[in-house]
Scaffold this motif. Structure first.
Motif, PDB file in Angstrom:
ATOM      1  N   HIS A 191       0.884  -1.178   0.000  1.00 47.50           N
ATOM      2  CA  HIS A 191       0.000   0.000   0.000  1.00 47.50           C
ATOM      3  C   HIS A 191       0.919   1.224   0.000  1.00 47.50           C
ATOM      4  N   PHE A 192       0.722   2.142  -0.922  1.00 52.09           N
ATOM      5  CA  PHE A 192       1.700   3.210  -1.122  1.00 52.09           C
ATOM      6  C   PHE A 192       2.171   3.897   0.164  1.00 52.09           C
ATOM      7  N   PRO A 193       1.260   4.359   1.018  1.00 55.45           N
ATOM      8  CA  PRO A 193       1.755   5.128   2.181  1.00 55.45           C
ATOM      9  C   PRO A 193       2.576   4.292   3.174  1.00 55.45           C
ATOM     10  N   GLU A 194       2.481   2.970   3.082  1.00 58.01           N
ATOM     11  CA  GLU A 194       3.223   2.138   4.031  1.00 58.01           C
ATOM     12  C   GLU A 194       4.520   1.600   3.426  1.00 58.01           C
ATOM     13  N   CYS A 195       4.580   1.578   2.122  1.00 54.70           N
ATOM     14  CA  CYS A 195       5.757   1.059   1.418  1.00 54.70           C
ATOM     15  C   CYS A 195       6.740   2.190   1.091  1.00 54.70           C
ATOM     16  N   ASN A 196       6.179   3.327   0.711  1.00 54.81           N
ATOM     17  CA  ASN A 196       6.969   4.510   0.376  1.00 54.81           C
ATOM     18  C   ASN A 196       7.768   4.974   1.601  1.00 54.81           C
ATOM     19  N   GLU A 197       8.946   5.522   1.381  1.00 55.46           N
ATOM     20  CA  GLU A 197       9.778   6.049   2.467  1.00 55.46           C
ATOM     21  C   GLU A 197      10.086   4.977   3.509  1.00 55.46           C
ATOM     22  N   ASN A 198      10.249   3.750   3.069  1.00 60.57           N
ATOM     23  CA  ASN A 198      10.546   2.658   3.977  1.00 60.57           C
ATOM     24  C   ASN A 198      11.453   1.662   3.275  1.00 60.57           C
ATOM     25  N   ILE A 199      12.064   0.769   4.049  1.00 65.20           N
ATOM     26  CA  ILE A 199      12.642  -0.460   3.502  1.00 65.20           C
ATOM     27  C   ILE A 199      12.312  -1.530   4.527  1.00 65.20           C
ATOM     28  N   LEU A 200      11.819  -2.660   4.057  1.00 67.45           N
ATOM     29  CA  LEU A 200      11.273  -3.663   4.963  1.00 67.45           C
ATOM     30  C   LEU A 200      11.904  -5.030   4.726  1.00 67.45           C
ATOM     31  N   PRO A 201      12.698  -5.526   5.683  1.00 61.60           N
ATOM     32  CA  PRO A 201      13.151  -6.919   5.573  1.00 61.60           C
ATOM     33  C   PRO A 201      11.928  -7.811   5.785  1.00 61.60           C
ATOM     34  N   TYR A 202      11.847  -8.906   5.088  1.00 61.43           N
ATOM     35  CA  TYR A 202      10.667  -9.775   5.249  1.00 61.43           C
ATOM     36  C   TYR A 202      11.050 -11.231   5.009  1.00 61.43           C
ATOM     37  N   LYS A 203      10.254 -12.134   5.515  1.00 61.52           N
ATOM     38  CA  LYS A 203      10.468 -13.579   5.352  1.00 61.52           C
ATOM     39  C   LYS A 203      11.940 -13.947   5.545  1.00 61.52           C
ATOM     40  N   ILE A 204      12.505 -13.456   6.618  1.00 71.47           N
ATOM     41  CA  ILE A 204      13.918 -13.691   6.895  1.00 71.47           C
ATOM     42  C   ILE A 204      14.161 -15.184   7.057  1.00 71.47           C
ATOM     43  N   ASN A 205      14.970 -15.722   6.173  1.00 73.00           N
ATOM     44  CA  ASN A 205      15.249 -17.164   6.142  1.00 73.00           C
ATOM     45  C   ASN A 205      14.013 -18.027   5.931  1.00 73.00           C
ATOM     46  N   GLU A 206      12.934 -17.429   5.461  1.00 71.12           N
ATOM     47  CA  GLU A 206      11.709 -18.204   5.242  1.00 71.12           C
ATOM     48  C   GLU A 206      11.162 -18.003   3.841  1.00 71.12           C
ATOM     49  N   HIS A 207      11.915 -17.352   2.974  1.00 70.40           N
ATOM     50  CA  HIS A 207      11.387 -17.066   1.639  1.00 70.40           C
ATOM     51  C   HIS A 207      11.442 -18.334   0.785  1.00 70.40           C
ATOM     52  N   ARG A 208      10.390 -18.552  -0.009  1.00 74.99           N
ATOM     53  CA  ARG A 208      10.306 -19.759  -0.840  1.00 74.99           C
ATOM     54  C   ARG A 208      11.383 -19.849  -1.914  1.00 74.99           C
ATOM     55  N   HIS A 209      12.077 -18.753  -2.146  1.00 80.75           N
ATOM     56  CA  HIS A 209      13.178 -18.835  -3.108  1.00 80.75           C
ATOM     57  C   HIS A 209      14.430 -19.462  -2.486  1.00 80.75           C
ATOM     58  N   LEU A 210      14.445 -19.601  -1.163  1.00 76.19           N
ATOM     59  CA  LEU A 210      15.633 -20.142  -0.499  1.00 76.19           C
ATOM     60  C   LEU A 210      15.979 -21.566  -0.965  1.00 76.19           C
ATOM     61  N   PRO A 211      15.032 -22.515  -0.972  1.00 74.41           N
ATOM     62  CA  PRO A 211      15.417 -23.867  -1.423  1.00 74.41           C
ATOM     63  C   PRO A 211      15.871 -23.881  -2.889  1.00 74.41           C
ATOM     64  N   GLU A 212      15.292 -23.031  -3.712  1.00 76.91           N
ATOM     65  CA  GLU A 212      15.724 -22.967  -5.110  1.00 76.91           C
ATOM     66  C   GLU A 212      17.166 -22.481  -5.201  1.00 76.91           C
ATOM     67  N   ILE A 213      17.464 -21.438  -4.448  1.00 87.98           N
ATOM     68  CA  ILE A 213      18.834 -20.903  -4.441  1.00 87.98           C
ATOM     69  C   ILE A 213      19.812 -21.991  -3.991  1.00 87.98           C
ATOM     70  N   GLN A 214      19.472 -22.665  -2.910  1.00 88.66           N
ATOM     71  CA  GLN A 214      20.384 -23.676  -2.360  1.00 88.66           C
ATOM     72  C   GLN A 214      20.556 -24.860  -3.313  1.00 88.66           C
ATOM     73  N   GLN A 215      19.483 -25.245  -3.962  1.00 85.79           N
ATOM     74  CA  GLN A 215      19.567 -26.357  -4.919  1.00 85.79           C
ATOM     75  C   GLN A 215      20.541 -26.030  -6.052  1.00 85.79           C
ATOM     76  N   ILE A 216      20.404 -24.832  -6.615  1.00 93.02           N
ATOM     77  CA  ILE A 216      21.223 -24.501  -7.788  1.00 93.02           C
ATOM     78  C   ILE A 216      22.665 -24.211  -7.383  1.00 93.02           C
ATOM     79  N   LEU A 217      22.852 -23.507  -6.280  1.00 90.17           N
ATOM     80  CA  LEU A 217      24.235 -23.250  -5.834  1.00 90.17           C
ATOM     81  C   LEU A 217      24.940 -24.573  -5.520  1.00 90.17           C
TER      82      LEU A 217
END
Lengths: 344, 344, 344, 344
Positions: A191-217
């Motif tokens: 939502h613009f007013p909550e995303c703008n002027e911010n930076i938000l770490p999210y899904k720390i060590n829980e992002h679904r791209h993690l197993p893909e990254i680990q598989q290919i590396l």
């Protein structure tokens, strides 16, 4: 003219595929489908397409039947059946979702909460990172287009892992992504007013791209690799910047490492290894299929920092899918993808 | 300590009221309510409030019973009953919604699709623009806090209309608003990737603030005024800038007009008439209760251009509501509102 | 009323000091100086200050002579002489520049290209991180206000280092800063079209805050610490987010670590340790003196990720300077700093 | 392959010309010049061009001698001599500066502070708005590429003025522009922290595009037109949105007006007249050569509101220049300009 179609054409990845495919001289967009907007003209959903495309959204089956190459841009779990059908009809399916990215079904179940629905076709698919799997892609009919974060990370680490000059333990990846990565769906975090002027770490060590990254590396290194991966949501539309921290296997000359990277990618059209003193940033790749990579070493330590930047919607999604299509169809890999990133 | 409460505390206006009321030394926040989050701690909904406030959201009735001044920040149609109850219990209700802004019930029905539910209490209410109605506000128990666009426009035009040196026909208002004006609710137009890097005119001549603007300007001028009003959605969090075009009644010296404006507002704490050569902008008022006004004349024509800037959440909503509360309670009008706008 | 003055009042740090000091009930802004704008009214340089302050910029000497507490916000190398004079006249000097941050003159020379000009007064100064040095600050007359990046990093790591449960080797700090950190001076990297829609890593392992960070972390740990530190320029106005990666000394329960952090900061007014499942972000601290800290552990590894967020101009500069002033003057540490961060 | 060159290639307009010309299949970029960066490789100045172009910046004369078509993107007063030389050598000069836009030398002197230096070649030049002057452009060797604001305004008003259904008095134009319009040069107003989260009206009735707008609108209407024109600086990179207020000459059916506009532009490749209920916005045209126009009428008044949107760097500068080149060279007008605007 090769006929191409898009299933799931009204999400952001679908919209970007349309934009890029309309710039491709050797293919024709034959049909597009959408669950949410079936029966509607695409130009009434995406005003940017006015005067450029007036196709009506149809059903998925029609896309399959009227196309030679089918792009699927769907939530996970919906592409397997379509891919199977494409395979049976001797068509090419390029899946921009997650269904074919993970080889290990247990890993898939763990992260996506369901088993493979068509396990027999998974061995027929290939992971569509051209710089890694170009030859396999040529002869495959089911291509798993890589995730956006994984693309930025795997290209950054490939030469180092293949040439085995970094420690495979303790790799830390701090990634920052633009908001289009979250797609067209609404949420409080985009939502613009909550995303703008911010930076938000999210899904720390829980992002679904993690197993893909680990598989290919792991595949690149020939040994099991576990990484630390923290994605952050940036207040920009496009782009992923990954800052990657790793340790060199003993002392190395910076010159040597540059040389390896430059050489490794010298024949690649879309990977640019920057010069000493230059730093990769989103700005120089946005709206293009380029991946920029810069290397940074500390004199006093054996730390290597690799920065990579891509446009998450192009090299991280639709552009790479077209690159894969070009490979499968025997076209020049750059066809339809030669646009220059704008300076601003 | 005066006890104050907020009904509808988890929308953006409610959240801003909390922030400002916590800075006010003479009042105490006794209770807050929320339909969506009843029973939850406010600091778990708005992380900015951690260590500052740990009230639980309760029901509207509890807010009324435990407070002397009640702020209502609700969708239209929900404040009349609460205001009636406040009036019966000799409490003050400051409504930040639209229920009491329009005097003419037909006009209200036309724009809001329903009749007044408590028509008998409407004559007891006052339009809470302090610079216009300070004396009436002092003795009122139901205050209709002005809309954000109307505040920016009415303050800009008041001296010109009261002193009758502009033509009341043909006034054109081109307003630009930050995204918080659209509130906490999600929509495609405030989805970050679609709002960012854009400016969007919307509800052209159809915005619900139009009848409010016309009612108050007409009252100021003593004659019926119809205006052209085009709001635009800006990719910023806060602020409204209104560029207003009108015609002078015959030739006028710029000096004279400046003098009238400066004099008109010289005793007002929150209106700043800028000097010749200066231009109002959002930057200088954001996060404050100020309204900046600049005047611009063309030599060759009789056109007067007035630019005004406010923070839509402060002077355009929560700050003005507190200014009204200060007036009703006999406090200094600046109490709790003296913070300086940050330079950046 | 204590008289306070600012030397270097027209840079961004100076402008922020003015804003905050005007909100402080126990001090009076007696004089401000500026090299670039001497003789001009501050409200003509910073339009946000209209109706709030109309001081003229004067010379540095006048600020010293007319104030009890002097804030210096100057390029490096210019504060030592002023600090000496303050000391001689028994006044307090709070330096927001770099002159007193590094204890080791060799280190200072290496990073700033010059020797100390007044070496004898350096031992009299204290590093003004209240949460670390509160008692020393009370009796000091020369206070080195910490850098913005160092503040966000040192507060994040202090409990872990003091309680010795992390490895002091291999700490990696990926920081992201808003553009006000670069100040009022113009540059291509902060030119809107080049900064917007981008994120730029810069001064990788070469930032002048690195020796400051290492000095203080080493002091906290009681052993020499070298870190990897990569700052990034974010397209936002304010805020620093630091994502810090470290390794636990052996297995630790997450609960235990939370308990240590919560306990460590329970009496601190401006440090908020978030709960399990919450993540620090710029949004919740901007325009306030808070530092938010969140903790994140991986089950399978001994990695601890600490995220901290501050407003670079407040806790990272002017707000912390006022906190230091409050300590020196025996005021309540929160005086003038109790404003709540806005939700948007 | 036609040889083309750019004089002033390192400003923003030059950089955008490079990007677009590299996408054009029928021309070859033979030489580029730059005063500031002579002798340097363009890819070291604009990192986006890596792997795409590695020309060295040379001197202006070399560009003229090695090219058939010369684009000049220079500060005013520097293009006349180059244009004369091109004309003498039977080459085409497309000037993206202001030197040939105004026909009246007095007007030019008034706004630019100098006389024409080569008055004899001015009558040979044509104003390069293809939708207005296509036939004249075909045979001209000196083309004055229109300004960005004028393009957005003239296309919006052309059908109404040519068909004479609006009042030529009292036209009000409220324009909003992205920051790239200000170019690569640094200034306080485009410094990120001062431009971001703001909107700034500037040069109210004093912008140098005003005489150009009035000249062309007058030509279209066949009568002298004076307008009110207020530009605003928007915190976005690209795009101009103009909201134009005018009065109908007596009652008119909305349907009729739509029909006229649709018909007027039906054969134009780059002008899109939107449907009833749709509103033009920057988002749908950015990075493309399109101009979107939407029409809005009030039932009760005779007011017509026209909203137009262009990308200031494409249709407002480099794209339109290439469109002009295509016309002069007898190419398809869309050559090199067929890219679709991205949806986000």
């Amino acid at each position: 003219m090769v006929k191409v179609g898009i299933i799931g054409s009204t999400g952001y990845v679908g919209a970007e595929l349309i934009r890029l495919l309309l710039n491709h001289k050797k293919v024709e967009l034959s049909a597009i489908s959408s669950n949410s907007f079936e029966g509607q003209h695409i130009e009434n959903i995406y005003g940017n397409l006015k005067k450029a495309l007036s196709l009506k959204c149809t059903a998925a089956e029609e896309v399959v039947s009227s196309s030679d190459v089918i792009f699927t841009a769907l939530p996970h779990g919906l592409s397997e059946e379509i891919a199977e059908k494409c395979f049976q009809e001797n068509k090419v399916c390029i899946d921009l979702g997650a269904d074919f990215r993970l080889q290990d079904e247990n890993e898939y179940s763990k992260w996506y909460g369901k088993a493979f629905s068509k396990p027999h076709i998974h061995p027929l698919s290939v992971y569509g990172l051209p710089e890694l799997n170009r030859n396999k892609i040529k002869s495959s009919h089911i291509i798993a287009n890589p995730g956006c974060y994984p693309t930025s990370i795997e290209l950054a680490l490939m030469p180092a892992l293949k040439e085995k000059f970094i420690d495979t333990d303790g790799i830390i990846i701090d990634s920052k992504s633009g908001t289009t990565g979250a797609g067209r769906g609404l949420s409080q975090t985009t939502h613009f007013p909550e995303c703008n002027e911010n930076i938000l770490p999210y899904k720390i060590n829980e992002h679904r791209h993690l197993p893909e990254i680990q598989q290919i590396l792991s595949e690149m290194a020939g040994t099991c690799i576990k990484v630390t991966f923290v994605p952050h949501l940036l207040p920009v539309n496009r782009g992923i910047l990954s800052t990657i921290y790793c340790s060199l296997n003993g002392a190395q000359h910076a010159d040597k490492i540059y040389e390896i990277y430059k050489k490794y990618y010298e024949k690649e059209s879309f990977v640019r290894v920057l010069n000493v003193g230059e730093t990769a940033s989103i700005r120089n790749v946005k709206y293009s299929n380029f991946c920029d990579i810069s290397l940074h070493m500390q004199d006093e330590s054996n730390r290597l920092i690799i920065v990579s930047a891509i446009d998450n919607m192009v090299k991280g999604a639709a552009g790479q899918a077209i690159q894969n299509m070009n490979i499968v169809l025997g076209f020049d890999e750059k066809d339809g993808l030669e646009f220059i990133p704008p300076a601003f």
